[in-house]
Design a protein around this motif. Structure first.
Motif, PDB file in Angstrom:
ATOM      1  N   TYR A  63       0.822  -1.216   0.000  1.00  0.00           N
ATOM      2  CA  TYR A  63       0.000   0.000   0.000  1.00  0.00           C
ATOM      3  C   TYR A  63       0.858   1.269   0.000  1.00  0.00           C
ATOM      4  O   TYR A  63       0.326   2.367   0.138  1.00  0.00           O
ATOM      5  N   VAL A  99       2.611   0.555   8.335  1.00  0.00           N
ATOM      6  CA  VAL A  99       2.018   1.106   9.560  1.00  0.00           C
ATOM      7  C   VAL A  99       2.600   0.417  10.793  1.00  0.00           C
ATOM      8  O   VAL A  99       3.339  -0.574  10.682  1.00  0.00           O
ATOM      9  N   PHE A 101       1.671  -1.526  13.299  1.00  0.00           N
ATOM     10  CA  PHE A 101       1.592  -2.952  13.654  1.00  0.00           C
ATOM     11  C   PHE A 101       2.502  -3.784  12.766  1.00  0.00           C
ATOM     12  O   PHE A 101       2.999  -4.836  13.180  1.00  0.00           O
ATOM     13  N   CYS A 124      -3.559   2.344  12.445  1.00  0.00           N
ATOM     14  CA  CYS A 124      -4.483   1.511  11.668  1.00  0.00           C
ATOM     15  C   CYS A 124      -5.796   1.475  12.453  1.00  0.00           C
ATOM     16  O   CYS A 124      -5.781   1.205  13.660  1.00  0.00           O
ATOM     17  N   SER A 125      -6.913   1.746  11.779  1.00  0.00           N
ATOM     18  CA  SER A 125      -8.196   1.794  12.498  1.00  0.00           C
ATOM     19  C   SER A 125      -8.567   0.434  13.078  1.00  0.00           C
ATOM     20  O   SER A 125      -9.258   0.361  14.095  1.00  0.00           O
ATOM     21  N   LEU A 126      -8.118  -0.638  12.447  1.00  0.00           N
ATOM     22  CA  LEU A 126      -8.409  -1.970  13.003  1.00  0.00           C
ATOM     23  C   LEU A 126      -7.601  -2.188  14.278  1.00  0.00           C
ATOM     24  O   LEU A 126      -8.138  -2.593  15.312  1.00  0.00           O
ATOM     25  N   ASN A 152      -3.567  -7.317  11.992  1.00  0.00           N
ATOM     26  CA  ASN A 152      -3.738  -5.875  12.200  1.00  0.00           C
ATOM     27  C   ASN A 152      -4.138  -5.593  13.650  1.00  0.00           C
ATOM     28  O   ASN A 152      -5.230  -5.099  13.945  1.00  0.00           O
ATOM     29  N   CYS A 209     -11.845  -1.597   8.938  1.00  0.00           N
ATOM     30  CA  CYS A 209     -10.794  -0.836   8.249  1.00  0.00           C
ATOM     31  C   CYS A 209     -11.457   0.407   7.668  1.00  0.00           C
ATOM     32  O   CYS A 209     -12.403   0.301   6.893  1.00  0.00           O
ATOM     33  N   GLU A 210     -10.909   1.574   8.029  1.00  0.00           N
ATOM     34  CA  GLU A 210     -11.552   2.817   7.586  1.00  0.00           C
ATOM     35  C   GLU A 210     -11.427   3.040   6.080  1.00  0.00           C
ATOM     36  O   GLU A 210     -12.108   3.895   5.522  1.00  0.00           O
ATOM     37  N   VAL A 211     -10.550   2.286   5.428  1.00  0.00           N
ATOM     38  CA  VAL A 211     -10.382   2.404   3.972  1.00  0.00           C
ATOM     39  C   VAL A 211     -11.366   1.462   3.261  1.00  0.00           C
ATOM     40  O   VAL A 211     -12.134   1.886   2.396  1.00  0.00           O
ATOM     41  N   HIS A 212     -11.372   0.197   3.654  1.00  0.00           N
ATOM     42  CA  HIS A 212     -12.198  -0.794   2.950  1.00  0.00           C
ATOM     43  C   HIS A 212     -13.683  -0.691   3.308  1.00  0.00           C
ATOM     44  O   HIS A 212     -14.535  -1.067   2.516  1.00  0.00           O
ATOM     45  N   GLU A 236     -11.653  -7.238   3.920  1.00  0.00           N
ATOM     46  CA  GLU A 236     -12.006  -6.195   4.892  1.00  0.00           C
ATOM     47  C   GLU A 236     -13.176  -5.339   4.394  1.00  0.00           C
ATOM     48  O   GLU A 236     -13.650  -4.455   5.115  1.00  0.00           O
ATOM     49  N   CYS A 294      -5.080   4.764   2.071  1.00  0.00           N
ATOM     50  CA  CYS A 294      -4.976   4.630   3.529  1.00  0.00           C
ATOM     51  C   CYS A 294      -4.202   5.840   4.065  1.00  0.00           C
ATOM     52  O   CYS A 294      -3.017   6.006   3.754  1.00  0.00           O
ATOM     53  N   HIS A 296      -2.984   6.379   6.882  1.00  0.00           N
ATOM     54  CA  HIS A 296      -1.858   5.998   7.755  1.00  0.00           C
ATOM     55  C   HIS A 296      -0.652   5.604   6.924  1.00  0.00           C
ATOM     56  O   HIS A 296       0.483   5.976   7.227  1.00  0.00           O
ATOM     57  N   MET A 297      -0.894   4.847   5.872  1.00  0.00           N
ATOM     58  CA  MET A 297       0.200   4.469   4.973  1.00  0.00           C
ATOM     59  C   MET A 297       0.832   5.712   4.344  1.00  0.00           C
ATOM     60  O   MET A 297       2.045   5.776   4.126  1.00  0.00           O
TER      61      MET A 297
END
Ligand code: 13P
Ligand code: SF4
Length: 342
Positions: A63, A99, A101, A124-126, A152, A209-212, A236, A294, A296-297
């Motif tokens: 990512y 990220v 984790f 990571c939101s997860l 995650n 996951c806030e992206v998926h 996800e 993402c 965070h990425m």
């Protein structure tokens, strides 16, 4: 281009870079705005030089932005692939472009090495949806039920779990627990997907996951009906999206599916940079990319990779007992093997 850390001199353009990095510039041309390439190349050259001086290895998740993925990474892959590579490589210094984790997983499998992450806030939101106390409360509510945690998660949550899984082996790991019921953390949608493929009863958590989670069934249908695209989705995504997909699979499984099926047109219903990074491997396939990046990425940039290498920051530190507990749970997964099931 993202802002550079304040005290960092900007490496300047030299004409020789055009020849030295001609092949890379050609690879990047379809993937990044062309006016950005002369801005990226001096950073890429500076990072590659410093990396050599330090004897470091740079690992980038799929990512990561194309200029990182293609420009400075020695190893690329999914989160488990990177952690395994960290344990196997000869270098004592590893920069994880991904990220938090993921950098922790590398440290868990390579505890004697220095593992750096360019931005400590790349979360990571997860991973942030579940804490150690939450896991303990779930165990108290479901006594004797084993806990399987998705990769995650933080190292501390991993250490509280019986086994870890990735999206590639979640069904297998759940079934290997040998129990009629399993607590599955923290991704609700991946958990539902697993539940649809096993007789084991799954206790779900409410992480997303806030992206998926943003993808919709309507978007998926639109990609198929308006563009005639095959649909490949990450587990996800919400169930209504997975129900539309031609293939549901992990980061690595998606690449393998493309290699096998060679579709004329595909919509990758996953993180946006992933489609960019695969695009150069499959020039015959047209990628329709629904663009969810993402955030965070995206915190990892060429300037902060340079700063990480120069100042040897930010080193991942995990207490020894947490490493031992997380390692035990990861080893349980590795013992199950990694046949791709979802
Ligand atoms: P992988 O474990 O497949 O690398 O995926 C990690 C991730 O963050 C997916 O959103
Ligand atoms: Fe976490 Fe989603 Fe980003 Fe993956 S894409 S790191 S699951 S927030």
């Amino acid at each position: 281009m993202t802002k550079k850390p304040d005290d960092l001199p900007v490496p300047v353009w030299r004409d020789e870079l055009a020849d030295e990095y001609a092949a890379l510039a050609e690879r990047l041309e379809p993937l990044v705005p062309c006016l950005e390439i002369p801005l990226h190349l001096p950073w890429i050259a500076a990072i590659n030089q410093l990396k050599q001086q330090r004897g470091a290895v740079i690992m980038a998740h799929s990512y990561q932005s194309p200029e990182i993925f293609h420009g400075v990474a020695d190893v690329t892959g999914d989160s488990l692939g990177l952690a395994r590579a960290a344990a196997e490589c000869d270098a004592g210094l590893i920069v994880v472009c991904g990220v938090h984790f993921m950098a922790e997983s590398a440290k868990i499998l390579a505890p004697d090495k220095t593992v750096l992450i360019p931005d400590l806030d790349a979360g990571c939101s997860l991973a942030s949806s579940i804490t150690v106390d939450d896991v303990r409360a779930l165990r108290a509510k479901h006594p004797g039920v084993p806990v399987v945690s998705y990769a995650n998660t933080s190292a501390a949550v991993k250490a509280e779990s019986d086994a870890i899984c990735t999206s590639a082996n979640a069904v297998q790991v759940v079934e290997a627990m040998g129990a009629p019921k399993v607590i599955f953390l923290p991704d609700e949608f991946l958990g539902r997907h697993v539940a649809s493929r096993t007789a084991v009863e799954i206790v779900l958590w409410h992480g997303h996951c806030e992206v998926h989670e943003k993808f919709t069934g309507q978007q998926a249908r639109h990609a198929r009906e308006q563009f005639g695209a095959k649909l490949v989705a990450h587990p996800e995504c919400p169930p209504e999206v997975l129900a539309e997909a031609d293939f549901v699979g992990s980061t690595t499984a998606m690449g393998k599916w493309l290699a096998r099926e060679r579709p004329a047109r595909v919509a990758m219903i996953t993180e946006c940079s992933m489609a960019d990074n695969l695009r150069s491997q499959f020039p015959q396939t047209e990628f329709i990319k629904p663009c969810n990046l993402c955030p965070h990425m995206q915190r990892v940039t060429l300037p902060n990779i340079y700063a990480a290498l120069r100042d040897l920051k930010h080193a991942i530190e995990i207490p020894a007992d947490t490493i031992a507990g997380a390692r035990r749970a990861l080893d349980r997964m590795l013992a199950v093997g990694r046949r791709e099931t979802v």
